[in-house]
Design a protein around this motif. Structure first.
Motif, PDB file in Angstrom:
ATOM      1  N   SER A  47     -12.500   1.346  -5.336  1.00  0.00           N
ATOM      2  CA  SER A  47     -12.854   1.192  -3.927  1.00  0.00           C
ATOM      3  C   SER A  47     -11.698   1.700  -3.058  1.00  0.00           C
ATOM      4  N   ILE A  48     -12.001   1.992  -1.818  1.00  0.00           N
ATOM      5  CA  ILE A  48     -10.966   2.474  -0.892  1.00  0.00           C
ATOM      6  C   ILE A  48      -9.912   1.392  -0.673  1.00  0.00           C
ATOM      7  N   GLY A  49     -10.352   0.149  -0.593  1.00  0.00           N
ATOM      8  CA  GLY A  49      -9.399  -0.955  -0.406  1.00  0.00           C
ATOM      9  C   GLY A  49      -8.414  -1.053  -1.551  1.00  0.00           C
ATOM     10  N   PHE A  50      -8.910  -0.966  -2.786  1.00  0.00           N
ATOM     11  CA  PHE A  50      -8.038  -1.036  -3.959  1.00  0.00           C
ATOM     12  C   PHE A  50      -7.087   0.158  -3.977  1.00  0.00           C
ATOM     13  N   TYR A  51      -7.592   1.341  -3.648  1.00  0.00           N
ATOM     14  CA  TYR A  51      -6.769   2.556  -3.592  1.00  0.00           C
ATOM     15  C   TYR A  51      -5.612   2.375  -2.612  1.00  0.00           C
ATOM     16  N   GLN A  52      -5.915   1.873  -1.417  1.00  0.00           N
ATOM     17  CA  GLN A  52      -4.878   1.711  -0.401  1.00  0.00           C
ATOM     18  C   GLN A  52      -3.836   0.676  -0.819  1.00  0.00           C
ATOM     19  N   VAL A  53      -4.289  -0.391  -1.428  1.00  0.00           N
ATOM     20  CA  VAL A  53      -3.353  -1.425  -1.866  1.00  0.00           C
ATOM     21  C   VAL A  53      -2.433  -0.885  -2.957  1.00  0.00           C
ATOM     22  N   MET A  54      -2.982  -0.152  -3.902  1.00  0.00           N
ATOM     23  CA  MET A  54      -2.155   0.406  -4.973  1.00  0.00           C
ATOM     24  C   MET A  54      -1.193   1.470  -4.433  1.00  0.00           C
ATOM     25  N   LYS A  55      -1.611   2.189  -3.408  1.00  0.00           N
ATOM     26  CA  LYS A  55      -0.719   3.187  -2.805  1.00  0.00           C
ATOM     27  C   LYS A  55       0.491   2.500  -2.166  1.00  0.00           C
ATOM     28  N   VAL A  56       0.282   1.313  -1.614  1.00  0.00           N
ATOM     29  CA  VAL A  56       1.386   0.539  -1.035  1.00  0.00           C
ATOM     30  C   VAL A  56       2.402   0.184  -2.114  1.00  0.00           C
ATOM     31  N   MET A  57       1.932   0.024  -3.336  1.00  0.00           N
ATOM     32  CA  MET A  57       2.822  -0.356  -4.440  1.00  0.00           C
ATOM     33  C   MET A  57       3.688   0.807  -4.952  1.00  0.00           C
ATOM     34  N   THR A  58       3.507   1.999  -4.408  1.00  0.00           N
ATOM     35  CA  THR A  58       4.297   3.146  -4.848  1.00  0.00           C
ATOM     36  C   THR A  58       5.792   2.874  -4.727  1.00  0.00           C
ATOM     37  N   THR A  59       6.239   2.366  -3.589  1.00  0.00           N
ATOM     38  CA  THR A  59       7.668   2.134  -3.386  1.00  0.00           C
ATOM     39  C   THR A  59       8.234   1.098  -4.358  1.00  0.00           C
ATOM     40  N   PRO A  60       7.601  -0.075  -4.524  1.00  0.00           N
ATOM     41  CA  PRO A  60       8.153  -1.013  -5.496  1.00  0.00           C
ATOM     42  C   PRO A  60       8.183  -0.454  -6.919  1.00  0.00           C
ATOM     43  N   VAL A  61       7.181   0.312  -7.297  1.00  0.00           N
ATOM     44  CA  VAL A  61       7.155   0.885  -8.649  1.00  0.00           C
ATOM     45  C   VAL A  61       8.286   1.894  -8.815  1.00  0.00           C
ATOM     46  N   VAL A  62       8.530   2.714  -7.808  1.00  0.00           N
ATOM     47  CA  VAL A  62       9.626   3.680  -7.877  1.00  0.00           C
ATOM     48  C   VAL A  62      10.962   2.954  -7.998  1.00  0.00           C
ATOM     49  N   VAL A  63      11.127   1.864  -7.268  1.00  0.00           N
ATOM     50  CA  VAL A  63      12.369   1.078  -7.345  1.00  0.00           C
ATOM     51  C   VAL A  63      12.578   0.542  -8.762  1.00  0.00           C
ATOM     52  N   VAL A  64      11.508   0.017  -9.365  1.00  0.00           N
ATOM     53  CA  VAL A  64      11.614  -0.509 -10.732  1.00  0.00           C
ATOM     54  C   VAL A  64      11.918   0.623 -11.717  1.00  0.00           C
ATOM     55  N   LEU A  65      11.245   1.754 -11.578  1.00  0.00           N
ATOM     56  CA  LEU A  65      11.500   2.881 -12.484  1.00  0.00           C
ATOM     57  C   LEU A  65      12.930   3.396 -12.362  1.00  0.00           C
ATOM     58  N   GLU A  66      13.437   3.478 -11.130  1.00  0.00           N
ATOM     59  CA  GLU A  66      14.824   3.917 -10.944  1.00  0.00           C
ATOM     60  C   GLU A  66      15.792   2.955 -11.625  1.00  0.00           C
ATOM     61  N   ALA A  67      15.501   1.668 -11.555  1.00  0.00           N
ATOM     62  CA  ALA A  67      16.375   0.679 -12.185  1.00  0.00           C
ATOM     63  C   ALA A  67      16.319   0.804 -13.705  1.00  0.00           C
ATOM     64  N   LEU A  68      15.120   0.957 -14.252  1.00  0.00           N
ATOM     65  CA  LEU A  68      14.971   1.021 -15.707  1.00  0.00           C
ATOM     66  C   LEU A  68      15.470   2.333 -16.305  1.00  0.00           C
ATOM     67  N   VAL A  69      15.148   3.436 -15.658  1.00  0.00           N
ATOM     68  CA  VAL A  69      15.460   4.748 -16.221  1.00  0.00           C
ATOM     69  C   VAL A  69      16.854   5.236 -15.839  1.00  0.00           C
TER      70      VAL A  69
END
Length: 87
Positions: free
Chosen positions: A38-60
């Motif tokens: 759904s569009i709502g789920f898409y938008q919410v997951m797009k918001v999570m881009t920044t936190p995921v990038v932060v976690v990946l930078e920390a791990l990698v």
């Protein structure tokens, strides 16, 4: 300089190609996501881009944000949790 602000810089093609491929993959996968979610789920997951990038930078890369910036991501993650339970 360009407009008195930017300084042209030469970059290795291999480094630029990695960045370009990552950017294209991001756009491709987010657009593909719209076909299956759904569009709502898409938008919410797009918001999570920044936190995921932060976690990946920390791990990698072992690159960590300062405490104040990490704390600022908590409301985003909590909002996503609350939103996804209702979608």
């Amino acid at each position: 300089t360009m407009c008195g602000v930017f300084q042209p810089k030469r970059l290795p093609v291999a480094k630029v190609a990695k960045l370009a491929a990552g950017s294209m993959g991001f756009v491709l996968l987010t657009n593909l996501s719209l076909q299956f979610n759904s569009i709502g789920f898409y938008q919410v997951m797009k918001v999570m881009t920044t936190p995921v990038v932060v976690v990946l930078e920390a791990l990698v890369y072992r690159k960590f944000l300062e405490h104040k910036l990490r704390i600022s991501l908590v409301p985003i993650c909590l909002g996503v949790i609350l939103t996804t339970t209702n979608d």
